[in-house]
Write a protein that holds these residues in place. Structure first.
Motif, PDB file in Angstrom:
ATOM      1  N   VAL A   1     126.722  49.446  78.794  1.00 24.15           N
ATOM      2  CA  VAL A   1     125.970  48.603  77.961  1.00 24.15           C
ATOM      3  C   VAL A   1     126.080  49.520  76.598  1.00 24.15           C
ATOM      4  CG1 VAL A   1     124.157  47.384  77.274  1.00 24.15           C
ATOM      5  CG2 VAL A   1     124.713  47.288  79.540  1.00 24.15           C
ATOM      6  N   PRO A   2     126.672  49.081  75.598  1.00 24.36           N
ATOM      7  CA  PRO A   2     126.683  49.746  74.254  1.00 24.36           C
ATOM      8  C   PRO A   2     125.686  49.874  73.618  1.00 24.36           C
ATOM      9  CG  PRO A   2     127.783  47.713  73.993  1.00 24.36           C
ATOM     10  CD  PRO A   2     127.358  47.568  75.292  1.00 24.36           C
ATOM     11  N   SER A   3     124.986  51.039  73.183  1.00 26.80           N
ATOM     12  CA  SER A   3     123.841  51.344  72.396  1.00 26.80           C
ATOM     13  C   SER A   3     124.132  52.187  71.166  1.00 26.80           C
ATOM     14  CB  SER A   3     123.064  52.073  73.453  1.00 26.80           C
ATOM     15  OG  SER A   3     123.202  53.545  73.623  1.00 26.80           O
ATOM     16  N   GLY A   4     123.206  52.062  70.439  1.00 26.55           N
ATOM     17  CA  GLY A   4     123.526  52.938  69.047  1.00 26.55           C
ATOM     18  C   GLY A   4     121.975  53.279  68.630  1.00 26.55           C
ATOM     19  N   ALA A   5     121.972  53.850  67.483  1.00 27.72           N
ATOM     20  CA  ALA A   5     120.850  54.050  66.721  1.00 27.72           C
ATOM     21  C   ALA A   5     120.804  53.720  65.333  1.00 27.72           C
ATOM     22  CB  ALA A   5     120.725  55.810  66.659  1.00 27.72           C
ATOM     23  N   LEU A   6     119.681  53.362  64.811  1.00 33.22           N
ATOM     24  CA  LEU A   6     119.461  52.559  63.646  1.00 33.22           C
ATOM     25  C   LEU A   6     118.350  53.339  62.691  1.00 33.22           C
ATOM     26  CD1 LEU A   6     120.308  50.283  61.571  1.00 33.22           C
ATOM     27  CD2 LEU A   6     118.577  48.921  62.658  1.00 33.22           C
ATOM     28  N   ASP A   7     118.647  53.877  61.587  1.00 33.12           N
ATOM     29  CA  ASP A   7     117.635  54.264  61.042  1.00 33.12           C
ATOM     30  C   ASP A   7     116.997  53.478  59.758  1.00 33.12           C
ATOM     31  OD1 ASP A   7     116.233  57.030  59.500  1.00 33.12           O
ATOM     32  OD2 ASP A   7     117.083  56.248  57.806  1.00 33.12           O
ATOM     33  N   VAL A   8     115.721  53.181  59.729  1.00 30.51           N
ATOM     34  CA  VAL A   8     115.407  51.981  58.845  1.00 30.51           C
ATOM     35  C   VAL A   8     114.727  52.592  57.498  1.00 30.51           C
ATOM     36  CG1 VAL A   8     115.030  50.668  60.603  1.00 30.51           C
ATOM     37  CG2 VAL A   8     113.177  51.728  59.902  1.00 30.51           C
TER      38      VAL A   8
ATOM     39  N   THR B   1     122.355  56.791  61.495  1.00 28.11           N
ATOM     40  CA  THR B   1     122.451  55.601  61.958  1.00 28.11           C
ATOM     41  C   THR B   1     124.065  55.630  62.469  1.00 28.11           C
ATOM     42  OG1 THR B   1     121.247  54.308  60.485  1.00 28.11           O
ATOM     43  CG2 THR B   1     122.746  53.018  61.428  1.00 28.11           C
ATOM     44  N   VAL B   2     123.970  55.222  63.919  1.00 30.48           N
ATOM     45  CA  VAL B   2     125.034  55.281  64.681  1.00 30.48           C
ATOM     46  C   VAL B   2     125.302  54.173  65.606  1.00 30.48           C
ATOM     47  CG1 VAL B   2     126.814  56.491  66.311  1.00 30.48           C
ATOM     48  CG2 VAL B   2     125.392  57.854  64.740  1.00 30.48           C
ATOM     49  N   ILE B   3     126.212  53.077  65.056  1.00 28.51           N
ATOM     50  CA  ILE B   3     126.310  52.014  65.761  1.00 28.51           C
ATOM     51  C   ILE B   3     127.918  51.790  65.876  1.00 28.51           C
ATOM     52  CG2 ILE B   3     126.005  49.335  65.831  1.00 28.51           C
ATOM     53  CD1 ILE B   3     123.619  49.804  64.062  1.00 28.51           C
ATOM     54  N   PRO B   4     128.067  52.105  67.052  1.00 32.34           N
ATOM     55  CA  PRO B   4     129.706  52.323  67.358  1.00 32.34           C
ATOM     56  C   PRO B   4     130.226  50.960  67.796  1.00 32.34           C
ATOM     57  CG  PRO B   4     128.697  53.323  69.138  1.00 32.34           C
ATOM     58  CD  PRO B   4     127.448  52.966  68.071  1.00 32.34           C
ATOM     59  N   PHE B   5     129.812  49.834  67.481  1.00 31.00           N
ATOM     60  CA  PHE B   5     130.216  48.562  67.981  1.00 31.00           C
ATOM     61  C   PHE B   5     130.080  47.553  66.716  1.00 31.00           C
ATOM     62  CE2 PHE B   5     126.041  49.659  69.760  1.00 31.00           C
ATOM     63  CZ  PHE B   5     125.337  48.442  69.444  1.00 31.00           C
ATOM     64  N   ASP B   6     130.676  46.549  66.986  1.00 24.57           N
ATOM     65  CA  ASP B   6     130.654  45.570  65.996  1.00 24.57           C
ATOM     66  C   ASP B   6     129.195  44.526  66.721  1.00 24.57           C
ATOM     67  OD1 ASP B   6     130.665  43.329  63.852  1.00 24.57           O
ATOM     68  OD2 ASP B   6     132.751  42.592  64.818  1.00 24.57           O
ATOM     69  N   VAL B   7     128.448  44.318  65.697  1.00 24.41           N
ATOM     70  CA  VAL B   7     127.250  43.527  66.156  1.00 24.41           C
ATOM     71  C   VAL B   7     127.269  42.106  65.850  1.00 24.41           C
ATOM     72  CG1 VAL B   7     125.633  45.451  65.673  1.00 24.41           C
ATOM     73  CG2 VAL B   7     125.933  43.471  63.873  1.00 24.41           C
TER      74      VAL B   7
ATOM     75  N   GLU C   1     127.777  40.533  76.283  1.00 27.70           N
ATOM     76  CA  GLU C   1     127.596  40.139  74.864  1.00 27.70           C
ATOM     77  C   GLU C   1     126.198  41.006  74.274  1.00 27.70           C
ATOM     78  OE1 GLU C   1     127.395  36.211  74.105  1.00 27.70           O
ATOM     79  OE2 GLU C   1     129.367  35.665  74.858  1.00 27.70           O
ATOM     80  N   VAL C   2     125.704  41.732  75.377  1.00 26.68           N
ATOM     81  CA  VAL C   2     124.378  42.429  74.882  1.00 26.68           C
ATOM     82  C   VAL C   2     124.470  43.775  74.432  1.00 26.68           C
ATOM     83  CG1 VAL C   2     122.387  43.180  75.899  1.00 26.68           C
ATOM     84  CG2 VAL C   2     123.142  41.007  76.603  1.00 26.68           C
ATOM     85  N   ALA C   3     123.994  44.080  73.464  1.00 31.73           N
ATOM     86  CA  ALA C   3     123.932  45.592  73.020  1.00 31.73           C
ATOM     87  C   ALA C   3     122.550  46.203  72.671  1.00 31.73           C
ATOM     88  CB  ALA C   3     124.992  45.889  71.881  1.00 31.73           C
ATOM     89  N   LEU C   4     122.339  47.507  72.810  1.00 34.17           N
ATOM     90  CA  LEU C   4     120.944  47.962  72.445  1.00 34.17           C
ATOM     91  C   LEU C   4     121.122  48.786  71.172  1.00 34.17           C
ATOM     92  CD1 LEU C   4     120.128  49.133  76.043  1.00 34.17           C
ATOM     93  CD2 LEU C   4     119.412  46.977  74.966  1.00 34.17           C
ATOM     94  N   VAL C   5     119.996  48.681  70.391  1.00 36.44           N
ATOM     95  CA  VAL C   5     120.226  49.522  69.333  1.00 36.44           C
ATOM     96  C   VAL C   5     118.772  50.143  68.984  1.00 36.44           C
ATOM     97  CG1 VAL C   5     120.089  49.631  66.473  1.00 36.44           C
ATOM     98  CG2 VAL C   5     121.748  48.326  67.730  1.00 36.44           C
ATOM     99  N   GLY C   6     118.491  51.425  69.163  1.00 36.46           N
ATOM    100  CA  GLY C   6     117.269  52.216  69.000  1.00 36.46           C
ATOM    101  C   GLY C   6     116.931  52.598  67.685  1.00 36.46           C
ATOM    102  N   ILE C   7     115.660  52.264  67.226  1.00 31.58           N
ATOM    103  CA  ILE C   7     115.103  52.479  66.240  1.00 31.58           C
ATOM    104  C   ILE C   7     114.869  53.969  65.997  1.00 31.58           C
ATOM    105  CG2 ILE C   7     113.331  51.974  64.324  1.00 31.58           C
ATOM    106  CD1 ILE C   7     113.181  49.005  65.492  1.00 31.58           C
ATOM    107  N   GLN C   8     115.576  54.586  65.042  1.00 34.99           N
ATOM    108  CA  GLN C   8     115.039  55.984  65.083  1.00 34.99           C
ATOM    109  C   GLN C   8     113.443  56.115  64.726  1.00 34.99           C
ATOM    110  OE1 GLN C   8     116.693  58.570  65.480  1.00 34.99           O
ATOM    111  NE2 GLN C   8     118.952  58.436  65.004  1.00 34.99           N
ATOM    112  N   ARG C   9     113.000  57.270  65.148  1.00 35.89           N
ATOM    113  CA  ARG C   9     113.225  58.065  66.206  1.00 35.89           C
ATOM    114  C   ARG C   9     112.939  57.770  67.681  1.00 35.89           C
ATOM    115  NH1 ARG C   9     111.149  62.603  62.480  1.00 35.89           N
ATOM    116  NH2 ARG C   9     109.171  61.718  63.312  1.00 35.89           N
TER     117      ARG C   9
END
Length: 177
Positions: free
Chosen positions: A62-69, A87-93, A33-41
């Motif tokens: 472990v799924p990971s994605g990128a988030l632009d804020v 922003t690339v989040i290839p999974f449902d949060v 159930e854990v996923a990682l999202v890195g804050i750009q950059r």
């Protein structure tokens, strides 16, 4: 002329990320159930490394994605045109434990913007925060769940995190003006 001091070298960064990965494992029993999202950059290379470390411990990806804020910041009116990254989040949060990952925690405003932006992609069960450097000076009530190193700084100092993935060497530098 600014005075610079290396506060973390490559082996120290690796140790800090390994420790954070093990703390994430200890805190989250349901590894799927854990996923990682890195804050750009700066959070993106860190999230990718943590994803690899966690995959080695949990023995599954472990799924990971990128988030632009950029467009969720509360200081848009004070900045020149924002430098928008993908922003690339290839999974449902929705229903996941999402670990937001960033390199430096300072005022807390980027983390607030990240939580705001993340909600555009669904409703996580839980949001946790992993930071390589916590330098203090919070303006919002934000506290990291996982911290690589606490570095008390003056407001006029800067912390620069460099990763090999972005063309540099792995190091964290404190710059005094």
């Amino acid at each position: 002329m600014p005075d610079s001091t290396v506060i973390l070298n490559a082996p120290a960064i690796h140790r800090a990320l390994s420790r954070i990965a093990h703390e994430v494992v200890e805190r989250n029993e349901a590894s799927t159930e854990v996923a990682l999202v890195g804050i750009q950059r700066g959070g993106l290379p860190m999230a990718k490394r943590l994803s690899g470390l966690l995959a080695g411990i949990w023995e599954h990806p472990v799924p990971s994605g990128a988030l632009d804020v950029s467009m969720h910041r509360d200081d848009l009116d004070r900045r020149v045109a924002p430098n928008v990254q993908p922003t690339v989040i290839p999974f449902d949060v929705t229903g996941k434990t999402v670990v937001l990952v960033d390199d430096v925690l300072f005022s807390g405003r980027t983390v607030r913007a990240a939580m705001d932006a993340l909600n555009d992609f669904g409703r996580p069960k839980c949001i946790q925060l992993a930071i390589l450097i916590d330098r203090g000076h919070r303006e919002l009530p934000v506290k990291a769940d996982f911290v690589g190193k606490n570095v008390p700084t003056a407001r006029n100092e800067n912390v620069h995190v460099h990763f090999s993935e972005t063309g540099g060497v792995d190091e964290v530098v404190l710059e005094r003006k």
